[in-house]
Design an enzyme around this catalytic site. Structure first.
Site, short mmCIF file in Angstrom:
data_model
loop_
_atom_site.label_atom_id
_atom_site.label_comp_id
_atom_site.label_asym_id
_atom_site.label_seq_id
_atom_site.Cartn_x
_atom_site.Cartn_y
_atom_site.Cartn_z
N ASN A 152 0.77 -1.24 0.00
CA ASN A 152 0.00 0.00 0.00
C ASN A 152 0.80 1.30 0.00
O ASN A 152 0.30 2.32 -0.46
CB ASN A 152 -1.05 -0.01 1.13
CG ASN A 152 -0.45 -0.09 2.50
OD1 ASN A 152 0.66 -0.55 2.67
ND2 ASN A 152 -1.21 0.34 3.48
N GLU A 248 4.93 -4.37 12.08
CA GLU A 248 3.96 -3.28 11.89
C GLU A 248 2.79 -3.91 11.14
O GLU A 248 2.88 -4.16 9.94
CB GLU A 248 4.57 -2.14 11.06
CG GLU A 248 5.86 -1.56 11.62
CD GLU A 248 5.67 -0.77 12.92
OE1 GLU A 248 4.54 -0.39 13.20
OE2 GLU A 248 6.66 -0.57 13.63
N CYS A 282 -3.21 1.54 6.72
CA CYS A 282 -3.37 0.80 7.98
C CYS A 282 -4.00 1.66 9.06
O CYS A 282 -4.40 1.13 10.09
CB CYS A 282 -2.02 0.27 8.42
SG CYS A 282 -0.75 1.52 8.34
#
Ligand code: NAP
Length: 475
Positions: A152, A248, A282
């Site tokens: 992304n 992450e 996110c």
């Protein structure tokens, strides 16, 4: 004719027999053809990184100079990176430009941090029997860093891994996402141009479940840094033994809209943040907890603000919402929304799919056990959940397995601080969406959103070891 790209191993561009086709996410046509790494290529890349780490250590000022040069080159070649991300990631032009600007910041901050790596004094002389000793710590690199990145943010999240790793004096092996690897290879070319010694950065391309898995099982990699889904993060945790691991991971950001919120500001902010890059960030606000007394008014204002969103071709200067990363992912979002509808949710607006395009969607009358609320939807879909008491609202939103970043809109300081103390997240943003991020801040989640912080200064701490040095001054 699609463009051709090769692997970057030991300072050379390596062509292989295996091929990976990358498609343009809007047109669905082939955009690029890439060499794919075999088991031997992965082995060669790890060996090159290890060898370079042992034999080509750079002084901090040299790391600074190379990272500075890459910063300048990235500025100069901005439009190439923008075009690449528009094509391979389907990222709208405006957002692709922002990503390059942010990557410039990440690179520049990492360059600066390379000159600030230091330990501290330790007062061992305070302990009985150690009166004649002195001690301090130094920070040393961890060795070879294995970095695995998601689709992304194909530039800035790659920058967040390789720039601090190199600033700290490590060698890096990077495996970018298979759907958006071209951007990472272009960035590697800038490091080559800036004079980074061969082997300190290696980029391999191929399926995560094959070459990513191979990386996990190689003892020459001392530290792993991974950004991606919780599902894959868990696999890394299970397979990387006692090695250092920075994770992450996924998230389903909550944002509270309190009865004392500025509703116009909240509606305008969330109408934009909820759908930028088709909800595939996110920290996209996904669960909007709205106080019952203002719910109808907020919902109206938000759907009104959403009318300004331009949906369509990411190559268009005005586009806010482009395609999702694949038709399959858009179909998954459609299924989750349908499932919620069957279970009693109302589609306030949106809910339509055309190929990889999914319209910005707002759901109401949802419950905490629906996938659209409980899981990470990673699509342009937000859910509105009504609440009455703040403590009950926070207890409900804390039931999520995730905890990366959240937000609250309120003019009441007590309410804001109550939320700051009680919402289980790595970061709480007051009077903005959960999506606020500048690259120097400590960024990372709790619970299934992972552990370890990113942001150049914090990543360097994660990617160095503190070594204690004690001097015995006795005669
Ligand atoms: P993903 O499917 O987990 O993939 C991430 C990376 O892991 C890709 O390079 C992938 O390779 C690789 N991979 C897949 N299986 C692997 C395995 N068994 N071993 C090693 N590597 C493997 O995630 P994504 O769909 O690209 O990205 C979306 C996710 O990233 C979301 O959950 C989002 O929340 C999360 N994310 C988190 C943050 C954060 O800072 N917390 C930031 C951005 C995104 P292939 O592409 O070849 O499969």
């Amino acid at each position: 004719m699609s463009e051709q790209f090769n692997l970057f191993i030991n300072g050379k561009w390596v062509a292989t027999e295996g091929k990976l086709e990358v498609i343009n996410k809007y047109t669905q046509e082939t955009y690029a053809s890439l060499s794919k790494a075999s088991e031997q290529d992965v082995d060669h890349a790890i060996e090159s990184a290890e060898e370079a780490y042992r034999s080509k250590q750079l002084a901090p000022y040299e790391r600074y100079e190379i990272l500075r040069k890459v910063t300048d080159l990235l500025r100069e070649e901005k439009e190439t990176f923008v075009e690449t991300m528009v094509a391979e990631a389907g990222k709208p032009l405006k957002q692709a430009r922002t990503e390059v600007d942010r990557a410039v910041q990440t690179m520049e901050q990492s360059a600066e941090e390379a000159k600030r790596i230091s330990g501290h004094g330790v007062p061992v002389e305070a302990a009985p029997g150690s009166e004649n000793r002195m001690a301090f710590t130094i920070r040393v690199p961890v060795g070879v860093v294995g970095a695995i990145t998601p689709f992304n943010f194909p530039l800035n999240l790659v920058a967040h891994k390789i720039a601090p790793a190199l600033a700290a004096g490590n060698a890096v092996l990077l495996k970018p996402a298979s759907s958006t690897p071209v951007t990472a290879l272009r960035l590697a070319a800038l490091f080559e141009k800036a004079g980074l010694p061969a082997g300190l950065l290696n980029v391999i391309v191929g399926s995560g479940s094959v070459i990513g898995k191979q990386m996990q099982q190689d003892e020459r990699i001392s530290t792993y840094t991974f950004t991606g889904s919780a599902e894959v993060g868990l696999k890394l945790k299970q397979n990387t033994g006692l090695n250092k691991l920075i994770l992450e991971l996924g998230n389903n950001s909550p944002v509270i809209i309190d009865k004392e919120a500025d509703l116009d500001k909240a509606a305008a902010t969330l109408a934009s943040a909820g759908f930028s890059y088709a909800g595939q960030t996110c920290i996209t606000p996904q669960r909007l907890y709205v106080h019952g007394s203002v719910k109808e008014e907020f919902q109206e204002k938000m759907t009104e603000a959403m009318k300004d969103l331009v949906v369509g071709d990411p190559n268009n200067e005005d586009t806010d919402v482009g395609p999702m990363i694949s038709i399959e992912e858009a179909k998954r979002a459609e299924e989750w929304v349908e499932e919620a509808k069957q279970a009693g949710a109302t589609i306030v607006t949106g809910g339509k799919r055309d190929g990889a395009m999914y319209t910005p969607t707002v759901l109401a009358d949802v419950t905490g056990d629906m996938l659209v609320v409980y899981e990470e939807i990673f699509a342009p879909v937000v859910s509105i959940i009504e609440y009455d008491q703040l403590d009950e609202c926070i207890a409900a939103l804390n039931k999520s397995p995730y905890g990366l970043q959240g937000g609250i809109f309120t003019k009441n300081l007590d309410t804001a601080f109550y939320a700051a103390r009680n919402v289980e997240v790595g970061g709480l943003i007051i009077n903005d969406s959960s999506q606020y991020r500048v690259d120097l801040m400590p960024y990372g989640g709790v619970k299934d959103s992972g552990w370890g912080k990113e942001g150049p200064k914090y990543s360097i701490e994660e990617m160095t070891e503190e070594r204690l040095v004690v001097l015995n001054l006795d005669d």
